[in-house]
Every structure is written in structure tokens, then in C-alpha cells.
Design a protein around this motif. Structure first.
Motif, PDB file in Angstrom:
ATOM      1  N   LYS A  84       0.872  -1.289   0.005  1.00 44.68           N
ATOM      2  CA  LYS A  84       0.048  -0.095   0.101  1.00 44.68           C
ATOM      3  C   LYS A  84       0.986   1.259   0.003  1.00 44.68           C
ATOM      4  CE  LYS A  84      -2.400  -1.820   3.636  1.00 44.68           C
ATOM      5  NZ  LYS A  84      -3.343  -1.793   4.786  1.00 44.68           N
ATOM      6  N   GLN A  85       0.467   2.304  -0.606  1.00 43.75           N
ATOM      7  CA  GLN A  85       1.147   3.464  -0.599  1.00 43.75           C
ATOM      8  C   GLN A  85       0.235   4.692  -0.762  1.00 43.75           C
ATOM      9  OE1 GLN A  85       3.117   5.012  -4.097  1.00 43.75           O
ATOM     10  NE2 GLN A  85       2.574   3.369  -5.206  1.00 43.75           N
ATOM     11  N   ASP A  86       0.836   5.639   0.115  1.00 45.92           N
ATOM     12  CA  ASP A  86      -0.126   7.059   0.060  1.00 45.92           C
ATOM     13  C   ASP A  86       1.152   8.085  -0.083  1.00 45.92           C
ATOM     14  OD1 ASP A  86       1.134   7.601   2.658  1.00 45.92           O
ATOM     15  OD2 ASP A  86      -0.789   6.935   3.718  1.00 45.92           O
ATOM     16  N   SER A  87       0.609   9.224   0.233  1.00 45.49           N
ATOM     17  CA  SER A  87       1.616  10.569  -0.038  1.00 45.49           C
ATOM     18  C   SER A  87       2.677  10.653   0.896  1.00 45.49           C
ATOM     19  CB  SER A  87       0.782  11.922   0.014  1.00 45.49           C
ATOM     20  OG  SER A  87       0.353  11.856   1.251  1.00 45.49           O
ATOM     21  N   LYS A  88       2.617   9.896   1.988  1.00 46.82           N
ATOM     22  CA  LYS A  88       3.781   9.909   2.908  1.00 46.82           C
ATOM     23  C   LYS A  88       4.832   8.771   2.874  1.00 46.82           C
ATOM     24  CE  LYS A  88       1.252  12.831   6.320  1.00 46.82           C
ATOM     25  NZ  LYS A  88      -0.288  12.542   5.988  1.00 46.82           N
ATOM     26  N   GLY A  89       4.197   7.588   2.374  1.00 43.10           N
ATOM     27  CA  GLY A  89       5.136   6.475   2.668  1.00 43.10           C
ATOM     28  C   GLY A  89       4.482   5.145   1.866  1.00 43.10           C
ATOM     29  N   VAL A  90       5.240   4.063   2.265  1.00 45.03           N
ATOM     30  CA  VAL A  90       4.777   2.753   1.663  1.00 45.03           C
ATOM     31  C   VAL A  90       4.504   1.706   2.887  1.00 45.03           C
ATOM     32  CG1 VAL A  90       5.515   0.525   0.130  1.00 45.03           C
ATOM     33  CG2 VAL A  90       6.096   3.031  -0.361  1.00 45.03           C
ATOM     34  N   ASN A  91       3.611   0.842   2.933  1.00 45.52           N
ATOM     35  CA  ASN A  91       3.420  -0.182   3.881  1.00 45.52           C
ATOM     36  C   ASN A  91       3.311  -1.521   3.216  1.00 45.52           C
ATOM     37  OD1 ASN A  91       0.929  -2.060   4.968  1.00 45.52           O
ATOM     38  ND2 ASN A  91       2.167  -1.065   6.823  1.00 45.52           N
ATOM     39  N   VAL A  92       4.052  -2.434   3.557  1.00 41.43           N
ATOM     40  CA  VAL A  92       4.241  -3.659   3.060  1.00 41.43           C
ATOM     41  C   VAL A  92       3.541  -4.700   4.082  1.00 41.43           C
ATOM     42  CG1 VAL A  92       5.460  -5.797   1.910  1.00 41.43           C
ATOM     43  CG2 VAL A  92       5.931  -3.220   1.554  1.00 41.43           C
ATOM     44  N   GLU A  93       2.677  -5.600   3.831  1.00 39.78           N
ATOM     45  CA  GLU A  93       1.984  -6.555   4.649  1.00 39.78           C
ATOM     46  C   GLU A  93       2.514  -7.828   4.132  1.00 39.78           C
ATOM     47  OE1 GLU A  93      -2.263  -6.268   5.316  1.00 39.78           O
ATOM     48  OE2 GLU A  93      -2.078  -8.205   6.210  1.00 39.78           O
ATOM     49  N   PHE A  94       2.933  -8.681   5.053  1.00 38.07           N
ATOM     50  CA  PHE A  94       3.352  -9.960   4.693  1.00 38.07           C
ATOM     51  C   PHE A  94       2.594 -11.198   5.117  1.00 38.07           C
ATOM     52  CE2 PHE A  94       7.498  -7.543   5.440  1.00 38.07           C
ATOM     53  CZ  PHE A  94       7.864  -7.585   4.141  1.00 38.07           C
ATOM     54  N   GLU A  95       2.864 -12.187   4.478  1.00 40.49           N
ATOM     55  CA  GLU A  95       1.739 -13.403   4.633  1.00 40.49           C
ATOM     56  C   GLU A  95       1.842 -13.938   6.073  1.00 40.49           C
ATOM     57  OE1 GLU A  95       1.591 -16.153   1.305  1.00 40.49           O
ATOM     58  OE2 GLU A  95       0.585 -14.627   0.235  1.00 40.49           O
ATOM     59  N   ASP A  96       2.991 -13.575   6.654  1.00 44.05           N
ATOM     60  CA  ASP A  96       3.208 -14.118   8.083  1.00 44.05           C
ATOM     61  C   ASP A  96       2.665 -13.398   9.006  1.00 44.05           C
ATOM     62  OD1 ASP A  96       4.991 -12.067   8.209  1.00 44.05           O
ATOM     63  OD2 ASP A  96       6.773 -13.387   8.132  1.00 44.05           O
ATOM     64  N   GLY A  97       1.907 -12.076   8.570  1.00 42.42           N
ATOM     65  CA  GLY A  97       1.272 -11.308   9.587  1.00 42.42           C
ATOM     66  C   GLY A  97       2.245 -10.089  10.000  1.00 42.42           C
ATOM     67  N   THR A  98       3.278 -10.084   9.662  1.00 41.50           N
ATOM     68  CA  THR A  98       4.189  -8.666   9.930  1.00 41.50           C
ATOM     69  C   THR A  98       3.997  -7.765   8.827  1.00 41.50           C
ATOM     70  OG1 THR A  98       6.047  -9.656   8.980  1.00 41.50           O
ATOM     71  CG2 THR A  98       5.989 -10.339  11.277  1.00 41.50           C
ATOM     72  N   GLN A  99       4.614  -6.411   9.314  1.00 43.08           N
ATOM     73  CA  GLN A  99       4.403  -5.226   8.567  1.00 43.08           C
ATOM     74  C   GLN A  99       5.677  -4.616   8.499  1.00 43.08           C
ATOM     75  OE1 GLN A  99       1.018  -2.971   8.838  1.00 43.08           O
ATOM     76  NE2 GLN A  99      -0.483  -4.766   9.050  1.00 43.08           N
ATOM     77  N   VAL A 100       5.740  -3.840   7.527  1.00 40.55           N
ATOM     78  CA  VAL A 100       6.856  -2.888   7.526  1.00 40.55           C
ATOM     79  C   VAL A 100       6.545  -1.534   6.594  1.00 40.55           C
ATOM     80  CG1 VAL A 100       8.184  -3.927   5.439  1.00 40.55           C
ATOM     81  CG2 VAL A 100       9.558  -2.601   6.961  1.00 40.55           C
ATOM     82  N   ASN A 101       7.074  -0.414   7.451  1.00 44.16           N
ATOM     83  CA  ASN A 101       6.744   0.904   6.607  1.00 44.16           C
ATOM     84  C   ASN A 101       8.164   1.360   6.123  1.00 44.16           C
ATOM     85  OD1 ASN A 101       4.051   0.960   7.373  1.00 44.16           O
ATOM     86  ND2 ASN A 101       4.854   1.118   9.398  1.00 44.16           N
ATOM     87  N   GLY A 102       7.961   2.210   5.067  1.00 41.86           N
ATOM     88  CA  GLY A 102       9.233   2.760   4.620  1.00 41.86           C
ATOM     89  C   GLY A 102       8.875   4.011   3.682  1.00 41.86           C
ATOM     90  N   ASP A 103       9.832   4.767   3.191  1.00 41.15           N
ATOM     91  CA  ASP A 103       9.407   6.220   2.699  1.00 41.15           C
ATOM     92  C   ASP A 103       9.145   5.669   1.111  1.00 41.15           C
ATOM     93  OD1 ASP A 103      10.011   8.204   4.558  1.00 41.15           O
ATOM     94  OD2 ASP A 103      12.130   7.408   4.281  1.00 41.15           O
ATOM     95  N   ILE A 104       9.970   4.688   0.555  1.00 38.31           N
ATOM     96  CA  ILE A 104       9.825   4.226  -0.892  1.00 38.31           C
ATOM     97  C   ILE A 104       9.675   2.685  -0.656  1.00 38.31           C
ATOM     98  CG2 ILE A 104      10.174   6.270  -2.226  1.00 38.31           C
ATOM     99  CD1 ILE A 104      13.147   5.309  -2.447  1.00 38.31           C
ATOM    100  N   LEU A 105       9.518   1.973  -2.121  1.00 35.18           N
ATOM    101  CA  LEU A 105       9.913   0.789  -2.011  1.00 35.18           C
ATOM    102  C   LEU A 105      10.407   0.446  -3.443  1.00 35.18           C
ATOM    103  CD1 LEU A 105       9.252  -2.385  -1.615  1.00 35.18           C
ATOM    104  CD2 LEU A 105       7.298  -2.392  -2.629  1.00 35.18           C
ATOM    105  N   ILE A 106      11.550  -0.231  -3.494  1.00 31.17           N
ATOM    106  CA  ILE A 106      11.961  -0.511  -4.647  1.00 31.17           C
ATOM    107  C   ILE A 106      12.029  -2.022  -4.995  1.00 31.17           C
ATOM    108  CG2 ILE A 106      14.439  -0.745  -6.067  1.00 31.17           C
ATOM    109  CD1 ILE A 106      13.289   2.389  -5.149  1.00 31.17           C
ATOM    110  N   GLY A 107      11.164  -2.263  -6.095  1.00 33.39           N
ATOM    111  CA  GLY A 107      10.881  -3.859  -6.549  1.00 33.39           C
ATOM    112  C   GLY A 107      12.389  -4.188  -7.335  1.00 33.39           C
TER     113      GLY A 107
END
Ligand SMILES: Cc1cc2nc3c(=O)[nH]c(=O)nc-3n(C[C@H](O)[C@H](O)[C@H](O)COP(=O)(O)OP(=O)(O)OC[C@H]3O[C@@H](n4cnc5c(N)ncnc54)[C@H](O)[C@@H]3O)c2cc1C
Length: 420
Positions: free
Chosen positions: A135-158
């Protein structure tokens, strides 16, 4: 201020290289990888001068001697035909002139070094992390993993390779499905002592031009005591991950390579192919990706194979390093960051697309030549040998210099995002 926290999807080649570049500039990077542990497959690859200079931008000048210590260092590759006739050399590096030779290294060793360097710089690399949602919005990116954990960052590089999940987030319903290239690359290894050469002064590494295609023979290991050979061959249908594993394990891949060269009775081709251990060949199954309409959306950008897979001819790793080096420099610049991630990603794509277009065309042309067959008794084969002789021995006076291709220096690119 540059970004606080960069999320990187994929701990293959480009992901750790970018993380290293960011960490060296004091930017926090977290790499998450879908595999439970580092990849243990892949044959040997050549890092030509362009790959090594890009890697040094990411990892600092101290990384080049470490790579050299793990691989076989060389600057030229002999070009011969199957009769042993020597046409000239292909220059793949020039340490005196450009600061870098070329190194043939096992992909797994390179990968291990990258992960060790990341660890030493405090990069967090998480294995077994499959993203459920980005997920992303104007402030940052959130990634939710299948193991239930999450991580937030300014940007995501694939940096998650040819079958990229991040690409689907960037392109939504326009994301293309990679297409099997119908070419596979088979790599085998034999001890140097078992290889017979057609003349005493025959040197490796060598490209051997034959009616069955081009066979590459490289020295591996710091002492060059093993010879790795590689051939491109045609297979019409994709077998799927398990199918390819079985194809390799059962010795079928090795037999296909040997069959392709069955009519060549000369050395060193015969001893290279006859002395291999069939069950221990390596396989690379390249896929094609059309040119993407964009490499980024908002705060999510793509690098490496996720953005632009190369034809199977040895520049995929180099392009991932060049991407990582250039994007790392762009992200580390405060003035660039003040313009926002979208401006950085657009600048990155604009500059890199020019280089990639050139490399793609050159690699595709070389890739076709690698597997082109000729009738050994026909005029076509003689004509081909004559054309190669004229091109290497006469036109290039015995040395093909690949300055613009393998001599490219990513450190010289303009790393200032221009005003929109
Ligand atoms: C077995 C093998 C042999 C190769 N041999 C050669 C060669 O001889 N010459 C050459 O030029 N190129 C070769 N290549 C290609 C070359 O290695 C790639 O072009 C290069 O690695 C591209 O780097 P990358 O970082 O973009 O992708 P990769 O190095 O492929 O890394 C992508 C990483 O992302 C991970 N990943 C995938 N999906 C996700 C997800 N959803 N979430 C998190 N992580 C994910 C993957 O597991 C992988 O670790 C080979 C590739 C393979 C796989």
C-alpha cells in the motif's frame, strides 16, 4: 534530508547492491526476500568492467579486490573456430586504463559476498518474506507479509526479478507476463587438467565459433583450475520450475548440450563436453519482458530484471548493478529527494532507458549468433568464418574493443534530477 528508510523487495543481485549503496550513504535499507534462504544455484558469470565499476560505486573501492579474490581475473577473451584457428581477442576490461579488468565468478559466491557486505553495513535482510499487500500514500509505503508482519518505509524498490510482484503494483492491469525465451543456457565444469587444446599456445577464456553455435569456455576460481563452458540452446516449451530442476538433475540438459555439438570432433570442444559430470550442470532459463510503459508509480520503483530483463547474453547482472549504482546516487542526494521520489524515479528511467536500449539490441544480436547453426559442409559456414575473420582480424585489427558496451562507467552519469 534523503529518505529515512528504503524498502527493497528481492535479495538477488540488484537489491543487495542498492542496499549497500544506501547504507554507505547513511540511509537505512531493509531487504526482504521471498526465498527462505539465499539462492544456491546459477553457474559462473562474467563481471566485465562496467559491472565492476558499478559494483564499486555501490560497495566502495574496497569491494573490487574482494571480487577479484573470489574469481578468475582476465582482460581478453580469445576468439577461435572449432579447427583451433585464432581470429583475435575480445577486450572485456582494461585495469590500467579504466581501473577494472573482468572477473569470472560463481553467481553464488558473488551473491554471498553481497549479503556479507550488506550485513557488515547494518542492512537488515529478511528471508522467507512473501508480501501479501503493498500500500502507498503521499507519505510512505506499507508492506504486509503473509506471516502477519508489516514494514513501513518512505519508498519501495522492486528488485524482485523477472517474475516481479512489485511490477504488478506499479503497472496494475498493464503488467505484462514474461514470456519464455525458448533459449536455455547450459553451463558445465571440467578440471582444467582434463581439457585438451588444439595447440600448445591455445588460451582460455575462449569463444569457440563452430557450425553448432558459439561455445564459451571460461576459467573459474582464483587459480583458473576449472574450465566452465556455456552454450545457448533452443527448447520450445517452458517446463516450469520443477520441470527444469528435473531436466537438470536427470542429466537431460547436459545431454542436449552434448547432442547439439555431437558433430564437432575437434578439441577443446570434445574434452569439455565429454568430461563433464552430467548431473552437475547449471541451467539458466531466461524469460523475455516487453519494454514496460513505466518503471514506477508513486513511491514504488523497479530496478534490474523487474524493469527490463535482458536477452540471455551475460549483461543481466551488469545492468542490475548499473541500476543500483545510479539509483543509489540519485536517492542519496538531498536536493533530489526534496523534489520527491516520483521525480527521482522518472529521471532514473529517462537516463537508464537510453543505455538499456543499446545493450538490449547488442545482446539480442550476440545472443542470436551464439546459437545459430550452420551446415559444416555448406557455403554458409565458410562465408560466416570469412566474415568473422574480416570483422575481427581486419576491421578490428585483432582486438574487438567494447568501450561503449563493457567500458561504460555509471559513475559518470548525471545524478542530479533536473527541474521538471
Ligand atoms: C540461475 C540463474 C543463472 C543466471 N545466469 C546468468 C548468466 O550466466 N549471465 C547473466 O548475465 N545473467 C544470468 N542470470 C540473470 C542475472 O542473474 C539477472 O539478470 C540478475 O540477477 C538480475 O538481478 P535482479 O536483482 O534484477 O534479479 P535477481 O537476481 O533475479 O533477484 C531477484 C530476487 O527477488 C526475489 N523475489 C522474487 N519475487 C519476490 C517477492 N515477491 N518478494 C521478495 N523477493 C522476491 C528472488 O527470489 C530473487 O532472489 C542468471 C539468473 C539465474 C536465476
Amino acid at each position: 534530508m534523503p529518505p529515512n528508510h528504503v524498502l527493497i523487495m528481492g535479495a538477488g543481485i540488484g537489491g543487495p547492491a542498492l542496499a549497500l549503496s544506501l547504507a554507505r550513504q547513511g540511509i537505512r535499507a531493509t531487504v526482504f526476500e521471498i526465498r527462505p534462504s539465499p539462492q544456491q544455484s546459477g553457474g559462473s558469470i562474467t563481471l566485465a568492467a562496467n559491472a565492476l565499476s558499478a559494483l564499486s560505486v555501490c560497495g566502495g573501492q574496497e569491494i573490487y579486490p574482494k571480487v577479484k579474490a573470489l574469481g578468475y581475473v582476465y582482460e581478453r577473451m580469445g576468439m577461435n573456430d572449432d579447427s583451433g584457428y585464432f581470429y583475435g581477442t575480445l577486450q572485456v576490461g582494461d585495469e590500467k586504463k579504466d581501473g577494472f579488468a573482468a572477473v569470472r565468478i560463481m553467481r553464488t559466491e558473488l551473491h554471498k559476498l553481497l549479503l556479507e557486505e550488506c550485513k557488515a553495513r547494518g542492512v537488515e535482510t529478511l528471508f522467507g518474506k512473501k508480501a501479501k499487500e503493498i500500500k502507498q500514500d503521499s507519505k510512505g509505503v506499507n508492506v504486509e507479509f503473509e506471516d502477519g508482519t508489516q514494514v513501513n518505509g518512505d519508498i519501495l524498490i522492486g528488485a524482485d526479478g523477472i517474475h516481479s510482484q512489485a511490477r504488478k503494483h506499479v503497472l496494475l492491469d498493464k503488467a505484462p507476463i514474461p514470456e519464455f525465451s525458448k533459449t536455455i543456457v547450459v553451463n558445465g565444469f571440467v578440471p582444467r587438467s582434463t581439457v585438451i587444446t588444439p595447440r600448445p599456445d591455445y588460451e582460455f577464456p575462449a569463444t569457440i565459433i563452430s557450425p553448432s553455435g558459439f561455445l564459451g569456455a571460461f576459467l573459474v576460481g582464483p587459480k583458473g583450475d576449472k574450465v566452465a563452458w556455456g552454450v545457448n540452446t533452443t527448447v520450445t516449451a517452458d517446463k516450469g520450475r520443477e520441470g527444469w530442476e528435473e531436466f537438470k538433475r536427470s542429466g537431460e540438459a547436459a545431454r542436449l548440450a552434448r547432442e547439439d555439438y555431437a558433430n564437432i570432433k575437434t578439441e577443446p570442444i570434445r574434452s569439455l563436453l565429454d568430461n563433464m559430470d552430467e548431473k552437475h550442470v547449471q541451467l539458466w532459463v531466461p524469460f523475455r519482458l516487453p519494454i514496460l510503459p513505466a518503471w514506477s508509480r508513486g513511491r514504488v520503483g523497479l530496478i534490474g530484471d523487474a524493469a527490463h530483463a535482458m536477452p540471455p547474453n551475460g549483461q543481466g547482472t551488469a545492468m542490475a548493478f548499473e541500476d543500483a549504482a545510479f539509483l543509489g546516487r540519485l536517492l542519496g542526494d538531498e536536493e533530489n529527494w526534496a523534489k520527491g521520489p516520483e521525480a527521482i524515479f522518472k529521471h532514473f528511467e529517462k537516463i537508464r532507458a537510453v543505455r538499456l536500449d543499446g545493450v538490449r539490441k547488442m545482446s539480442a544480436k550476440m545472443g542470436e549468433n551464439l546459437k545459430k547453426r550452420s551446415d559444416p559442409e555448406g557455403w554458409g559456414w565458410w562465408l560466416k568464418k570469412w566474415a568473422i575473420w574480416a570483422y575481427i582480424s581486419v576491421w578490428n585489427r585483432g582486438t574487438i574493443k567494447t568501450n561503449g558496451f563493457m567500458g561504460f562507467d555509471v559513475a559518470k552519469l548525471d545524478a542530479k534530477v533536473s527541474a521538471a
